[in-house]
Scaffold this motif. Structure first.
Motif, PDB file in Angstrom:
ATOM      1  N   LEU A  11       5.688  10.643   0.088  1.00 42.99           N
ATOM      2  CA  LEU A  11       4.934  10.631  -1.140  1.00 42.99           C
ATOM      3  C   LEU A  11       5.552   9.682  -2.044  1.00 42.99           C
ATOM      4  O   LEU A  11       5.153   9.050  -3.242  1.00 42.99           O
ATOM      5  CB  LEU A  11       5.030  12.029  -1.784  1.00 42.99           C
ATOM      6  N   ASP A  12       6.935   9.670  -2.039  1.00 43.49           N
ATOM      7  CA  ASP A  12       7.738   8.626  -2.861  1.00 43.49           C
ATOM      8  C   ASP A  12       7.641   7.113  -2.363  1.00 43.49           C
ATOM      9  O   ASP A  12       8.047   6.350  -2.941  1.00 43.49           O
ATOM     10  CB  ASP A  12       9.191   9.116  -2.551  1.00 43.49           C
ATOM     11  N   MET A  13       7.083   6.935  -1.306  1.00 45.25           N
ATOM     12  CA  MET A  13       6.746   5.482  -0.929  1.00 45.25           C
ATOM     13  C   MET A  13       5.728   4.912  -1.888  1.00 45.25           C
ATOM     14  O   MET A  13       4.698   5.688  -2.431  1.00 45.25           O
ATOM     15  CB  MET A  13       6.256   5.623   0.726  1.00 45.25           C
ATOM     16  N   ARG A  14       5.768   3.460  -2.068  1.00 44.14           N
ATOM     17  CA  ARG A  14       4.720   2.886  -2.394  1.00 44.14           C
ATOM     18  C   ARG A  14       3.481   2.800  -1.493  1.00 44.14           C
ATOM     19  O   ARG A  14       3.649   2.911  -0.357  1.00 44.14           O
ATOM     20  CB  ARG A  14       5.198   1.252  -2.584  1.00 44.14           C
ATOM     21  N   SER A  15       2.341   2.632  -2.241  1.00 45.46           N
ATOM     22  CA  SER A  15       1.128   2.843  -1.484  1.00 45.46           C
ATOM     23  C   SER A  15       1.301   1.806  -0.302  1.00 45.46           C
ATOM     24  O   SER A  15       0.800   2.003   1.182  1.00 45.46           O
ATOM     25  CB  SER A  15       0.011   2.583  -2.186  1.00 45.46           C
ATOM     26  N   GLY A  16       1.465   0.333  -0.553  1.00 43.26           N
ATOM     27  CA  GLY A  16       1.649  -0.631   0.616  1.00 43.26           C
ATOM     28  C   GLY A  16       2.534  -0.266   1.869  1.00 43.26           C
ATOM     29  O   GLY A  16       2.042  -0.331   2.919  1.00 43.26           O
ATOM     30  N   ASP A  17       3.748   0.386   1.525  1.00 43.38           N
ATOM     31  CA  ASP A  17       4.679   0.770   2.340  1.00 43.38           C
ATOM     32  C   ASP A  17       4.070   1.894   3.166  1.00 43.38           C
ATOM     33  O   ASP A  17       4.085   1.963   4.470  1.00 43.38           O
ATOM     34  CB  ASP A  17       5.970   1.243   1.702  1.00 43.38           C
ATOM     35  N   ALA A  18       3.501   2.783   2.547  1.00 40.73           N
ATOM     36  CA  ALA A  18       3.050   4.062   3.265  1.00 40.73           C
ATOM     37  C   ALA A  18       1.936   3.461   4.110  1.00 40.73           C
ATOM     38  O   ALA A  18       1.676   3.998   5.180  1.00 40.73           O
ATOM     39  CB  ALA A  18       2.470   4.861   2.162  1.00 40.73           C
ATOM     40  N   GLU A  19       0.853   2.874   3.768  1.00 40.63           N
ATOM     41  CA  GLU A  19      -0.023   2.313   4.738  1.00 40.63           C
ATOM     42  C   GLU A  19       0.380   1.489   5.539  1.00 40.63           C
ATOM     43  O   GLU A  19       0.004   1.699   6.796  1.00 40.63           O
ATOM     44  CB  GLU A  19      -0.933   1.248   3.853  1.00 40.63           C
ATOM     45  N   GLN A  20       1.384   0.730   5.655  1.00 42.93           N
ATOM     46  CA  GLN A  20       1.942   0.030   6.854  1.00 42.93           C
ATOM     47  C   GLN A  20       2.672   0.920   7.724  1.00 42.93           C
ATOM     48  O   GLN A  20       2.550   0.824   8.879  1.00 42.93           O
ATOM     49  CB  GLN A  20       3.130  -1.078   6.078  1.00 42.93           C
ATOM     50  N   LEU A  21       3.432   2.010   7.255  1.00 46.90           N
ATOM     51  CA  LEU A  21       4.035   2.948   8.026  1.00 46.90           C
ATOM     52  C   LEU A  21       3.109   3.781   8.855  1.00 46.90           C
ATOM     53  O   LEU A  21       3.281   3.990   9.975  1.00 46.90           O
ATOM     54  CB  LEU A  21       4.732   4.092   7.271  1.00 46.90           C
ATOM     55  N   LEU A  50      -2.487  11.953  -0.417  1.00 49.91           N
ATOM     56  CA  LEU A  50      -2.920  11.551   0.965  1.00 49.91           C
ATOM     57  C   LEU A  50      -4.274  11.213   1.174  1.00 49.91           C
ATOM     58  O   LEU A  50      -4.862  10.310   1.869  1.00 49.91           O
ATOM     59  CB  LEU A  50      -2.744  12.942   2.157  1.00 49.91           C
ATOM     60  N   SER A  51      -5.170  11.911   0.143  1.00 46.65           N
ATOM     61  CA  SER A  51      -6.529  11.178   0.103  1.00 46.65           C
ATOM     62  C   SER A  51      -6.550   9.711  -0.256  1.00 46.65           C
ATOM     63  O   SER A  51      -7.475   8.974   0.390  1.00 46.65           O
ATOM     64  CB  SER A  51      -7.169  12.184  -1.036  1.00 46.65           C
ATOM     65  N   ARG A  52      -5.784   9.486  -1.181  1.00 49.39           N
ATOM     66  CA  ARG A  52      -5.565   7.935  -1.593  1.00 49.39           C
ATOM     67  C   ARG A  52      -5.414   7.095  -0.509  1.00 49.39           C
ATOM     68  O   ARG A  52      -5.589   5.988  -0.440  1.00 49.39           O
ATOM     69  CB  ARG A  52      -4.788   7.825  -2.679  1.00 49.39           C
ATOM     70  N   LEU A  53      -4.793   7.656   0.581  1.00 45.91           N
ATOM     71  CA  LEU A  53      -4.376   7.029   1.652  1.00 45.91           C
ATOM     72  C   LEU A  53      -5.224   7.176   2.777  1.00 45.91           C
ATOM     73  O   LEU A  53      -5.024   6.911   4.059  1.00 45.91           O
ATOM     74  CB  LEU A  53      -2.876   7.470   2.479  1.00 45.91           C
TER      75      LEU A  53
END
Length: 831
Positions: free
Chosen positions: A552-562, A607-610
């Motif tokens: 949750l603390d990640m930037r959206s771009g980083d989370a999507e990449q992970l 998570l929904s936004r991801l």
């Protein structure tokens, strides 16, 4: 440039544009004679206009000399258009203005006959250039005398509009003493105080001009009329003092003020009013049903709270009736105040507990305890948690202290005791439950999805998220327009503590205990994220395991990449157990639960936004929590033997003793292989280290029934439709009952709608505003809401219309939803 030069310039300009100049000059100040004008002006005929020669001038100018230029001069003010016999000529010609009044009239876009007498009557007002400039911003075009004077009052009271209600508020916010009120002084000096009071009093249906303290009289009457509108009775000593011919206007004014951002002043006046006039003592003589709808005084809320406390004490409360009352009170302005809000919230759950008291008695000893707990009994723990959460957050809780003691005594000494008997009986007899086993979670829930669907699956495991708290979270998730949520209970693996619960939620065939490595799943260690990642990757290579907070603390771009390419994501959340498992902080357990539910709700958002479409939320175990000090009889001797793991509620090892008040589980009662497990019976605690109030490890349903929430992202559900269910839309009284019908029942396909409704004529609101949430389930007859609107008292012509306007309210904005026309036929409403 003198007036003749200006006039000549106007004539020349008109001549250039039209080839002929016809200029009117209404010179009310009589600055010049016609002879002087004739001698000083060039290329124009000057004619004097009086009330007898207009026809002669019209013939001369339009018929006899159609190409000659004329100045038509009058030493009177310009007449009203309806009285102006040369109005048609004035429309195609031009008007010259030279005196201050005429120039100001042009600037303000107001008729000369309106402005001139006011300038004469109130010279000090017009002596200020600043006031005239402000007047130009407030005054509507083509105003009549009344509107003009209201605009003058607006300027003097620093009101942005010429609305009598806004002007009144501006004055009252400066205090009720006319000798010290700065805006009253401005009105008295630059306008007229008596006339100001007459206009204000006239609007509110109150006589103020004869009062020694008119502002106090005004406020007293406004407050009383707001009270009286929803009071089902008569307080004669008040009714005689504060009469109004327009009670609905008074009530609506107070309602609007209480609901706006400048409410502090009127709140102070109201609190002073209720002290001076002993509202609490007066209403003590009336039944609560007579004042339960009154929204004026906070003392009414105190009376209702005390009434409920007394009814709880004497076991005379009608739960459904009082719960409905509290729900209504929580929507009113005073209930937004922390103390009143928390008192109501505390009472609400105390009353709910009263209604649940017979719930455990419905469970027979041969019933499936865990199944019954998951169906309904969990509500008792949920309400008690809410009760204690709000009670402990009250700044001053002495009024509810006795209630808290009574509720806690019943919860801990009767409810938990009775449930402990049932749980003990179940454990000793080795009864099985129909509830799904926690250890089957992966094989029955996750594995089939991974095999048949390409969907990415998220699993959130929240340490010690017990079933009742997860049910609250599920309710919140179910309200989402683009989501579908459902919950079911699972039976946690014994003993109900973190290592066993976390291992049980992993893919495995067998769990065992190793002296050095702890809990093993098919021989593999399960403690720590890395070990769990290895086990999960053996089943699904595209797996990620991490703390929920890290994602949750990640930037959206980083989370999507992970998460790119990942099929299965296990996320771990630990807030409740981290707080409760420490003796220093265990009393904060219920605050921790509240925060955990909030955190998990927000996590689903993120998570929904991801693009998460399948989310499962579960727990390793639940917990028991008792506020009262644990008595010695609840503490039993510690287990002896080769201890591998232990806590206040269990022990794992070899050659274990079984103290009185404990039980050794059979091989069928725990999936841990190769070790013995001893549990404390009932509510007992072993005399070992750790906190005494927050416990888990045993077989009580609060510890052993864990949640499984399945949340799916779906297409946005439709919002329910609302209709105005009134057959004859005719209004015959200032109180207007209206029924609203919710056309669909709340379901997965339809979500709730919030409506704001009021009556309007044009853009003017003529009634109180009502807010309604349509979230009803059931048959047609169960989906109707009835409310009453109060129209402001003014003259409505028979047969004229008004509009019931419904606005759709969302967190983002408010927009028009529906309008229904009503016909006004108030024949006898005023007289």
């Amino acid at each position: 440039m003198n007036v003749i030069e200006k006039l000549q310039q106007k004539i020349d300009e008109e001549h250039r544009q039209k080839g002929r100049a016809i200029v009117f000059w209404y010179d009310a100040q009589g600055q010049l004679e016609t002879e002087e004008l004739n001698s000083q002006l060039e290329d124009i005929e000057v004619r004097y206009l009086n009330e007898n020669n207009f026809f002669q001038l019209k013939v001369e100018i339009e018929l006899q000399n159609p190409e000659t230029s004329y100045l038509i001069y009058s030493d009177e003010p310009r007449p009203r258009d309806n009285d102006n016999m040369l109005l048609d000529m004035l429309f195609y010609s031009t008007e010259f203005k030279a005196d201050e009044t005429a120039l100001l009239s042009e600037l303000l876009n107001v008729e000369d006959f309106v402005l001139r007498p006011l300038m004469k009557e109130y010279p000090t007002f017009f002596a200020s250039k600043e006031r005239k400039n402000k007047l130009s911003k407030v005054l509507p075009a083509q105003s009549d005398s009344n509107t003009f004077e209201l605009s003058m009052m607006a300027v003097l009271t620093k009101s942005p509009v010429h609305d009598i209600r806004t002007i009144t508020t501006q004055i009252l916010m400066r205090g009720l003493d006319i000798d010290t009120n700065e805006l009253v002084k401005q009105l008295e000096k630059n306008y007229a105080l008596d006339k100001s009071l007459e206009k204000i009093g006239g609007y509110f249906g109150i006589s103020l001009t004869d009062s020694e303290e008119p502002l106090r009289q005004l406020v007293n009457t406004l407050i009383y009329q707001h009270f009286n509108q929803n009071f089902h009775g008569v307080v004669e000593k008040w009714d005689e003092q504060w009469k109004s011919n327009s009670p609905n206007i008074c009530a609506l004014y107070i309602e609007e003020w209480l609901n706006n951002r400048h409410a502090e002043t009127i709140e102070n006046y109201i609190e002073l009013w209720e002290k001076e006039h002993d509202v609490q003592g007066t209403l003590d003589d009336y039944d609560v049903e007579q004042y339960e709808e009154v929204a004026t005084f906070p003392k009414v809320d105190i009376l209702i709270i005390e009434k409920c406390v007394d009814e709880l004490k004497h076991h005379t409360i009608a739960p459904e009736k009082r719960l409905a009352l509290i729900e209504k009170r929580l929507e009113l302005p005073w209930a937004l105040k922390h103390k009143i809000n928390q008192s109501y919230q505390t009472l609400y759950h105390a009353i709910k507990l009263e209604s649940f008291k017979n719930e455990t008695k419905k469970i027979r000893y041969n019933d499936d305890l865990y199944s019954k707990y998951g169906e309904s009994v969990y509500q008792i723990d949920q309400s008690y948690r809410h009760f204690m959460y709000h009670y402990t957050n009250l700044e001053a809780n002495s009024r509810l202290q006795e209630t808290a003691e009574h509720v806690t005594n019943w919860y801990e000494n009767e409810y938990l005791d009775e449930l402990a008997d049932l749980a003990n009986e179940r454990t000793e007899e080795g009864r099985k439950t129909k509830v799904m086993q926690q250890r089957a979670f992966f094989s029955k829930t996750i594995s089939p999805i991974l095999k048949r669907e390409p969907t990415r699956v998220f699993v959130i495991i929240s340490d010690a998220l017990r079933y009742e708290a997860a049910h609250e979270l599920n309710d919140k998730l179910s309200e989402r327009e683009n989501g579908k949520s459902q919950i079911q209970p699972m039976a946690a693996n014994y003993p109900t503590y973190t290592q066993v619960g976390m291992a049980s939620l992993l893919p495995h065939s067998e769990l065992s205990f190793d002296d050095k490595k702890g809990i093993l799943a098919d021989g593999q260690p399960t403690n720590g994220l890395e070990n769990r990642r290895k086990i999960l990757k053996n089943v699904e290579p595209d797996t990620e395991v991490m703390p929920l907070k890290s994602l949750l603390d990640m930037r959206s771009g980083d989370a999507e990449q992970l998460l790119k390419g990942k099929r299965l994501i296990y996320l771990y959340h630990d807030h409740i157990d981290a707080v409760g498992d420490s003796a220093k902080s265990e009393r904060e357990t219920y605050n921790a639960v509240h925060q955990a539910v909030t955190d998990l709700n927000l996590a689903v958002d993120r998570l929904s936004r991801l693009q998460a479409k399948r989310i499962f939320i579960t727990a390793d175990h639940g917990f028991l929590f008792q506020f009262n000090k644990i008595q010695e009889h609840g503490k039993i001797e510690a287990v002896k033997g080769d201890i591998l793991e232990r806590s206040r509620r269990f022990a794992i090892g070899h050659n274990l003793s079984v103290p009185e008040g404990a039980i050794k589980l059979s091989e069928k009662q725990t999936s841990l292989q190769g070790v013995e497990v001893v549990l404390a019976k009932r509510l007992n605690r072993f005399k070992t280290g750790g906190g005494l109030q927050f416990i888990h490890g045993g077989a009580m349903p609060q510890e052993a029934v864990v949640p499984l929430i399945e949340y799916r992202r779906i297409e946005r559900a439709d919002t329910v439709d609302v209709a105005v269910a009134v057959h004859k839309k005719i209004i015959t009284d200032f109180r207007v009952p209206v029924s609203f019908y919710q056309e669909q029942s709340i379901s997965d396909e339809y979500t709730s709608r919030k409506i704001r409704a009021a009556f309007y004529q044009g853009d003017e609101r003529i009634s109180n505003t009502v807010e309604l949430v349509f979230n009803l389930k059931g048959s047609n007859s169960e989906r109707t809401r009835k409310v009453k609107f109060n129209l402001i008292e003014k003259h409505y012509q028979i047969g004229e219309s008004c509009t019931l306007r419904l606005e759709n309210v969302t967190p983002k904005d408010t927009e028009l939803y529906l309008e229904e026309e009503f016909i006004l036929r108030l024949y006898d409403a005023l007289y």
